[in-house]
Write a protein that holds these residues in place. Structure first.
Motif, short mmCIF file in Angstrom:
data_model
loop_
_atom_site.label_atom_id
_atom_site.label_comp_id
_atom_site.label_asym_id
_atom_site.label_seq_id
_atom_site.Cartn_x
_atom_site.Cartn_y
_atom_site.Cartn_z
N LEU A 226 -19.72 17.83 -21.33
CA LEU A 226 -18.75 17.63 -20.51
C LEU A 226 -18.48 19.03 -19.93
CD1 LEU A 226 -16.60 14.67 -21.15
CD2 LEU A 226 -17.22 14.98 -18.80
N ALA A 227 -18.65 19.96 -21.00
CA ALA A 227 -18.02 21.60 -20.50
C ALA A 227 -18.92 22.20 -19.48
CB ALA A 227 -18.06 21.56 -21.83
N GLY A 228 -20.32 21.23 -19.48
CA GLY A 228 -20.84 22.45 -18.39
C GLY A 228 -21.85 23.19 -19.19
N PHE A 229 -21.79 23.40 -20.24
CA PHE A 229 -23.31 24.72 -20.79
C PHE A 229 -24.04 23.73 -20.43
CE2 PHE A 229 -18.67 25.31 -23.08
CZ PHE A 229 -18.77 26.78 -22.20
N VAL A 230 -24.57 22.75 -20.48
CA VAL A 230 -25.93 22.88 -20.44
C VAL A 230 -25.70 21.93 -20.02
CG1 VAL A 230 -27.96 21.53 -21.81
CG2 VAL A 230 -24.90 21.88 -23.59
N GLY A 231 -26.01 22.00 -18.41
CA GLY A 231 -26.85 21.34 -16.95
C GLY A 231 -25.34 20.97 -16.35
N LYS A 232 -24.98 20.73 -15.77
CA LYS A 232 -23.28 19.88 -15.16
C LYS A 232 -23.23 18.40 -15.27
CE LYS A 232 -18.76 21.77 -13.40
NZ LYS A 232 -18.20 21.09 -14.67
N ALA A 233 -22.47 17.74 -15.33
CA ALA A 233 -22.35 16.02 -14.70
C ALA A 233 -21.12 15.96 -13.97
CB ALA A 233 -22.41 15.49 -16.25
N ILE A 234 -21.76 15.86 -12.97
CA ILE A 234 -20.63 15.87 -11.74
C ILE A 234 -21.14 13.85 -11.19
CG2 ILE A 234 -21.22 15.93 -9.27
CD1 ILE A 234 -22.80 18.26 -9.54
N PRO A 235 -19.72 13.33 -11.68
CA PRO A 235 -19.81 11.45 -11.48
C PRO A 235 -19.88 11.28 -10.05
CG PRO A 235 -17.92 13.30 -12.33
CD PRO A 235 -18.63 14.41 -12.26
N PRO A 236 -19.96 10.20 -9.28
CA PRO A 236 -19.90 10.38 -8.38
C PRO A 236 -18.73 10.35 -7.59
CG PRO A 236 -20.46 7.97 -9.26
CD PRO A 236 -20.33 9.30 -10.59
N ARG A 237 -18.18 10.74 -6.19
CA ARG A 237 -17.90 11.54 -5.87
C ARG A 237 -16.08 11.21 -5.08
NH1 ARG A 237 -20.60 15.74 -1.85
NH2 ARG A 237 -21.92 14.91 -3.11
N ALA A 238 -16.59 9.31 -4.79
CA ALA A 238 -15.59 8.91 -4.97
C ALA A 238 -14.77 7.76 -6.21
CB ALA A 238 -14.99 7.76 -3.66
N GLY A 239 -15.41 8.65 -7.09
CA GLY A 239 -15.26 7.88 -8.18
C GLY A 239 -13.76 7.83 -9.07
N GLY A 240 -13.30 6.74 -9.40
CA GLY A 240 -11.56 6.70 -9.99
C GLY A 240 -10.41 6.89 -8.99
N GLN A 241 -11.16 7.42 -7.34
CA GLN A 241 -9.61 6.73 -6.87
C GLN A 241 -10.02 5.51 -5.56
OE1 GLN A 241 -8.52 9.55 -5.41
NE2 GLN A 241 -9.63 11.22 -7.74
N PRO A 242 -8.98 5.07 -5.81
CA PRO A 242 -8.56 3.75 -5.31
C PRO A 242 -8.98 3.94 -3.63
CG PRO A 242 -6.29 4.11 -6.42
CD PRO A 242 -7.35 5.36 -6.43
N TYR A 243 -9.48 2.96 -3.21
CA TYR A 243 -9.72 3.41 -1.29
C TYR A 243 -8.82 2.94 -0.99
CZ TYR A 243 -11.70 2.92 2.51
OH TYR A 243 -12.04 3.32 4.24
N VAL A 244 -8.16 3.80 0.14
CA VAL A 244 -7.22 3.68 1.57
C VAL A 244 -7.42 4.13 2.08
CG1 VAL A 244 -4.98 3.90 1.68
CG2 VAL A 244 -5.56 4.54 -0.37
N LYS A 245 -7.68 3.38 3.08
CA LYS A 245 -8.12 3.47 4.85
C LYS A 245 -7.66 4.67 5.42
CE LYS A 245 -9.61 -0.83 6.42
NZ LYS A 245 -10.18 -1.06 7.51
N GLU A 246 -8.11 5.72 5.32
CA GLU A 246 -7.87 6.82 6.44
C GLU A 246 -8.22 6.60 7.24
OE1 GLU A 246 -5.25 10.68 3.73
OE2 GLU A 246 -6.72 9.70 3.04
N ARG A 247 -7.55 7.45 8.68
CA ARG A 247 -8.43 7.83 9.90
C ARG A 247 -8.72 9.47 9.75
NH1 ARG A 247 -3.89 8.57 13.72
NH2 ARG A 247 -2.64 7.47 11.56
#
Lengths: 364, 321, 533
Positions: free
Chosen positions: B300-321
């Motif tokens: 997680l500290a990213g010292f051994v290659g960075k772990a990038i989670p899915p971009r929308a992870g953890g975000q509830p989806y709210v419609k936005e224009r």
């Protein structure tokens, strides 16, 4: 305009959430063939009707105030510290070390130094997750969970291999010297003809917890640091614009948060067990999550929620003693409180907001 | 180290890795769809309990398995309701689910069986027995390969083989099917899925349901395959280790397999050697216990290659224009 | 051309909580035409189009497509009705390829391979037909903004849309790219497609549309043939009164140099160099306008000067060198040195939306000792000061206890402006001062900026609106890809010349302009993509 008045958001939403949680808990009790009403009466009787019951209730509440504040202050910075459990364990190590190795002349000095040690050790255990979040963007929820497990391993190692007295079997330190023993409520309030709080573990650290509530309230709403913590919690990009360093605020907030968790050990380790045992925290770090959510991260709310959970804990112990309801009922209630006040908040809030909008329409 | 000992440690690695792998793939489906799930632990625990309970009562492990999956799915539904329908905090919901499972399993176990929060020991058809693969016995005398086949590859319960098959299956579903394309998209850019006329809510619930089924398998394996019955808190943090493995694997199926085998190996070694010594330095068993967590923090500290989670992870989806 | 409108809306209404975004809107758009919808920010244009695309559900009203009533409950239904939409903020999966983005939601079957193969073929023919070429196998995150927009248009065409809605499509494009987009739209019109173009730019309406509807405060105020109207008339319809399209100001009398920027370099978190040796001089009593398409380093320049991004090079304020990294380089120190900053985005930077107005009026200056009383903050003093500032900047409602999120865009901007200008800075950095602000507030804000200039202060104005740059600036600098392409006198230059500079070209290319601009943008995207890994 906001859709809902502030008071409704602050009082009505949590209240309805708690009622929902209580309702489901009652159903659980019914499902295992017991009467919720009788259970409640038994809990009230055991936790509130005698001073000894209060002594236990307040003892547990003390733990939950500290861990509740720990989670609450982190919430203000938009950080979710699940690591209170581990920070409290390591805080206990700090308490044990000073109590065992510094010859204190009086408990008051011991308490002062131990408070510092507990806070320092707890804060220290929060430092690495805080720094990793601030500098490397490592998700603090995951790292603090990991640090709980690592703390358990560290404590296990220290107790088994380093601090266990020769010949002892259980992983625990030697008893602390008598000079470090904290005055219990019994010591403080009992008189010859009125043996209040007899045999109960509530002790002077309860007052420390109440002071901590006041301190956190002042910090969050009356100081520059609190202004900056809340600002960063709402918007990190805005904080940067205003010259507030997110790195600095993240680290400081987590240090305070970890310190508060660590201070919980004063109550369990110095106040009650008078030695450090393996499972001194008993999940209080996690209950802090429920307490903070229910108290809406406000110190007064935390205080009230901690008292409620103190009551549940003591009442739950009574239930386990007299009925077929195991103590795990409290875990279920705790889960429901977290669920309804935390994750399902919108389920309550959205219909309420609609109601208020409709009311306003009608009024205008 | 003797060859046989090595095989035994590896065999135990496979057994211990399997619940991790199933839970890890469960988390992979959920998180690839943008729903963080720290409730893997609770779902496994609930599945472990109900599968053992039903298997104990009915004497059928298959009914137990179904019940376990059902228990896990129920918790998944709560997680979906909280984090998808009501757009709540996914982490808090996960925490709640873990406590709910932890409390309810003991409560119900005590109420149903009155054996101190455990289920009766499972016997016979109430358990997943080890399968002996064809010719395992006859070939066991063949040098090297014989014992590997007999000790390591053969002799696991069917869920272990199912678990291994899940790895290529997961990969294929994610990267070669329409469902997988949409699932990955909903975890990266739900607004793209929504405007393309696909239901974000539907996709996310589907992912959470798959997660529930896989956690159900993991829990059932724990109580009816690896062990013979349910005991309180029997998952013992495996859900969190699976989460760690998922991050370690950077949300990729094949990497998940290796990560879980690695963490399984650590557990197997810790189990077998209470006090390990490497190059004269004693390694306390506590270090072995903590190693998966320490490794995860390092990743997680990213010292051994960075772990990038899915971009929308953890975000509830709210419609936005 | 038939008499049946491609799109007909009847009596559409939509409210968000207490806010009425659309009120009884009716409109008819004939097939094979480009219909513009113009209005101020917050007039309800985007809401209306989102209803047409099934993104929101109308509270009342009907939608007719090609003469039949359609119940458009979600995007799926809109797509089925032959409607496609290109949103202002693209709806693309960044780490998918172009092809994957195209087929998402429009796959032919449960397996991807055949869908991808067919899409490849369709894409090729669409590209030839409409001048819409993009590399189908490139990841979207590696494409230039203009190409990402093409992917969005291709997505709609792949779904066989006959009606295309574009929401503020030129906001992120260079003028040359915008010209190319209009050519594409022209091609589409010629093929019989119907296009709805939402914009707040009068020039675009006049240039490309056949008919235009004007929206104001959630209502449709007029629909006219473009040929029969003028920009002045449209502006009046938009605002509801006569508006001056230019700002009244006297010629500048520049004094000594107040801010000197020399060879500024900045590398962002992904390792992309965003500023590549920027040099500028800013004199007392002048407004320097920095023109450029979004994403060419102007945000980073403001961040560096504002003190929250590290850089190399030199910045001197009043002859004093400002540290650009390490201690003393933070935003607080910049403010103390006399550098005010109205940020580009008030919602994510300039204000804490849940904070009250009074808490926001010291945001960034909250460390000032005058707001301290012992260990605590002097909230009473801050509140009193806030009420005073709000009154002077005509913030409505003048209630310091109201949370910032409850003010309109224009009033939020006035709160920020009040905070920064009342501190009497020597130099004011101001980014997108009128984005999302109604015309009334725009006039107020522009006047305040000119007044500050006339008090002998130096102003660096960053705006992606060329009209605003022309209206306010005494001098114009153009930024492209982190470099200053040149400086011009606003009286002696024109949109075309600035447009070229904004695309990174100092003179007209030999070949076709569009191709040259395209090549420039692709090269820029490729340089930035190197760091995506």
């Amino acid at each position: 305009m906001d859709r809902m008045p502030a008071w409704a958001d602050a009082v009505l939403v949590p209240l309805i959430s708690i009622l929902l949680a209580a309702l489901l808990s009652a159903l659980v009790i019914l499902a295992i063939g017991e009467s919720p009403v009788e259970a409640l009466l038994l809990m009230v009787d055991g936790a509130l009707m005698r001073s000894t019951g209060w002594g236990y209730t307040l003892y547990y509440a003390t733990n939950f105030i500290f861990t509740g504040l720990c989670v609450a202050i982190a919430f203000h910075a938009s950080l979710f510290n699940i690591g209170g459990e581990g920070q409290a364990m390591i805080g206990g190590l700090g308490v044990a070390l000073v109590c065992l190795f510094i010859p204190f002349p009086h408990w008051s000095i011991a308490l002062l130094v131990a408070t510092g040690a507990a806070a320092l050790f707890g804060a220290g255990w929060a430092l690495i997750p805080a720094w990793l979040q601030a500098r490397r963007g490592s998700h603090i929820v995951i790292t603090t969970i990991m640090f709980n497990f690592i703390a358990a391993a560290v404590l296990n190692y220290v107790l088994v291999n380093l601090l266990r007295p020769a010949g002892a079997m259980d992983p625990a330190t030697a008893p602390f010297p008598a000079a470090t023993h904290l005055p219990s409520f019994h010591d403080m309030f009992a008189t010859a003809d009125n043996p209040l709080f007899r045999g109960s573990p509530a002790n002077v650290s309860f007052f420390l917890a109440v002071l901590a509530c006041l301190g956190v309230w002042l910090l969050i709403w009356r100081t520059r640091l609190g202004y900056e913590i809340r600002a960063m919690g709402f918007s990190e990009s805005a904080a940067r614009y205003a010259g507030i360093s997110p790195v600095r605020i993240t680290v400081i907030t987590m240090l305070i948060s970890g310190g508060l968790a660590g201070m919980m050990a004063l109550n369990t380790t110095m106040g009650e067990a008078e030695r450090l045992v393996m499972n001194a925290t008993e999940g209080a770090g996690f209950i802090g999550i429920a307490v903070a959510l229910m108290g809406r991260s406000h110190p007064l709310g935390v205080l009230l929620a901690a008292l409620l959970f103190g009551f549940l804990y003591q009442g739950g112990a009574e239930l386990a003693l007299w009925t077929n309801i195991p103590r795990e009922l409290i875990t279920v209630i705790q889960a429901l409180v977290i669920l309804f006040t935390g994750a399902l908040g919108n389920m309550v809030r959205v219909p309420l907001e609609r109601m208020f909008v409709a009311l306003r329409r009608r009024a205008s | 180290m003797e060859f046989v000992t090595l095989l035994q440690v590896l065999d135990s690695t496979v057994r211990l890795a399997m619940p991790l792998l199933l839970a890890c793939l469960a988390g992979l489906f959920s998180e690839r769809a943008g729903i963080f799930d720290i409730g893997l632990e609770g779902k496994m625990l609930a599945a472990a309990f109900l599968s053992a309970a039903v298997a104990a009562v009915t004497g059928s492990v298959w009914l137990g398995l179904l019940a376990g999956i059902g228990a896990s799915l129920l918790l998944s539904a709560i997680h979906g309701l909280a984090s998808i329908t009501f757009r709540g905090n996914q982490l808090i919901s996960g925490v709640a689910i873990n406590f709910l499972a932890s409390g309810l399993t003991v409560l119900l176990a005590q109420d149903w069986f009155a054996e101190g929060g455990r289920t009766p020991s499972l016997m016979g058809a109430g358990r997943f027995e080890s399968l002996t693969l064809p010719f395992a016995e006859t070939l066991s005398t063949v040098p090297v390969l014989g014992p590997i086949y007999y000790e390591l590859i053969s002799g696991h319960s069917i869920l272990v083989y199912v678990g291994f098959l899940m790895v290529p299956l997961t990969w294929w579903v994610l990267f070669r099917t329409r469902f997988g394309l949409r699932l990955r998209a909903v975890g990266e850019a739900p607004e793209a899925v929504d405007t393309a006329g696909v239901s974000v809510v539907g996709m996310r619930f589907a992912a959470v349901a798959i997660c529930g089924v896989l956690c159900g398998l993991a829990g059932a394996y724990l109580a009816t395959g690896l062990q013979a019955g349910f005991v309180r808190e029997m998952t013992a943090g495996r859900g969190y280790i699976a989460l760690a493995a998922l991050i370690f694997a950077k949300w990729r199926p094949w990497h998940a397999l290796w990560a879980c085998l690695l963490f399984g190996l650590l557990q197997a070694v810790a189990l077998r050697y209470q006090n390990l010594e490497i190059a004269g330095i004693p390694l306390p068993v506590q270090l072995m216990d903590a190693l998966p967590y320490i490794l995860t923090v390092v990743i997680l500290a990213g010292f051994v290659g960075k772990a990038i989670p899915p971009r929308a992870g953890g975000q509830p989806y709210v419609k936005e224009r | 051309m038939s008499d049946i409108p491609a799109i007909e809306l009847k009596g559409i209404s939509k409210a968000f909580g207490p806010v009425q975004a659309n009120r009884d809107i009716s409109i008819r758009v004939m097939p094979g035409t480009i219909h513009g919808i113009i209005g101020e920010n917050g007039a309800g244009k985007s809401t209306l189009m989102s209803i047409l695309y099934g993104f929101y559900k109308a509270d009342a009203g009907e939608i007719h497509v090609n003469g039949t009533r359609r119940d458009i409950t979600d995007s799926q239904a809109a797509i089925a009705a032959g409607i496609g939409m290109v949103f202002q903020h693209f709806k693309l999966v960044q780490n998918f390829t172009v092809l994957e983005n195209i087929i998402l939601g429009a796959e032919d079957g449960p397996l991807l391979r055949p869908s991808l193969a067919r899409a490849r073929g369709v894409l090729k023919s669409l590209a030839e037909e409409y001048e819409l070429s993009v590399d189908p196998d490139e990841l979207v995150e590696n494409l230039s903004v203009g190409h990402q927009q093409r992917v969005e248009i291709l997505k709609a065409l792949y779904r066989q849309a006959d009606i295309l809605i574009l929401d503020e499509p030129t906001g992120v494009l260079t003028p040359a790219e915008a010209d190319h987009l209009f050519r594409i739209l022209d091609n589409l019109r010629r093929e019989g497609k119907t296009i709805l173009l939402i914009t707040h730019k009068l020039r675009e309406i006049m240039e490309i549309t056949d008919t235009v509807s004007v929206m104001r405060r959630g209502q449709m105020t007029a629909t006219v043939r473009t040929a029969d109207t003028s920009p002045e008339e449209l502006a009046e319809l938009m605002v509801g009164r006569k508006v001056l399209l230019r700002v009244d100001k006297a010629p500048a009398t520049p004094g000594r140099v107040l801010l000197e920027v020399e060879n500024l370099r900045h590398v962002d978190a992904h390792g992309v160099e965003r500023l590549k040796g920027v040099s500028l001089q800013l004199r007392a009593g002048e407004i320097l306008g920095l023109a450029g398409v979004a994403g060419n380093g102007q945000s980073e320049l403001l961040e560096v000067l504002g003190g929250y991004a590290a850089a190399k090079g030199a910045v001197r304020l009043n002859g004093q060198a400002l540290p650009l990294a390490g201690p003393g380089s933070d935003a607080g120190a910049r403010r103390a040195a006399g550098l005010g900053h109205v940020p580009e985005d008030r919602q994510t930077e300039g204000l804490i939306m849940p904070y009250t107005a009074w808490e926001n009026t010291v945001f960034g200056y909250h460390r000032d000792p005058r707001y301290q009383r012992g260990l605590l903050m002097d909230n009473a003093a801050i509140r009193a000061e806030a009420a005073d500032k709000m009154a002077r900047y005509d913030v409505r409602p003048p209630d310091p206890d109201l949370a910032a999120r409850n003010f309109s865009g224009g009033n939020q901007q006035k709160i920020v402006l009040a905070r920064e200008i009342e501190r009497d800075p020597e130099v004011l950095l101001i980014g997108q001062p009128t984005r999302g602000v109604d015309i009334g507030a725009i006039e107020f804000i522009h006047k305040e900026i000119v007044r500050l200039r006339d008090r002998g202060k130096a102003i660096l104005l960053v705006s992606v609106e060329l009209d605003e740059i022309f209206a306010l600036s005494d001098r114009i600098a153009v930024i492209f890809d982190g470099q200053i392409m040149g400086e011009r006198d606003p009286a002696r230059t024109n949109q075309t010349e600035l447009g070229l500079l904004m695309a990174g070209m100092t003179e007209m290319p030999d070949g076709p302009l569009v191709e040259a601009v395209d090549a420039q943008m692709a090269a820029k995207a490729a340089r930035e993509a190197e760091h995506h890994g």
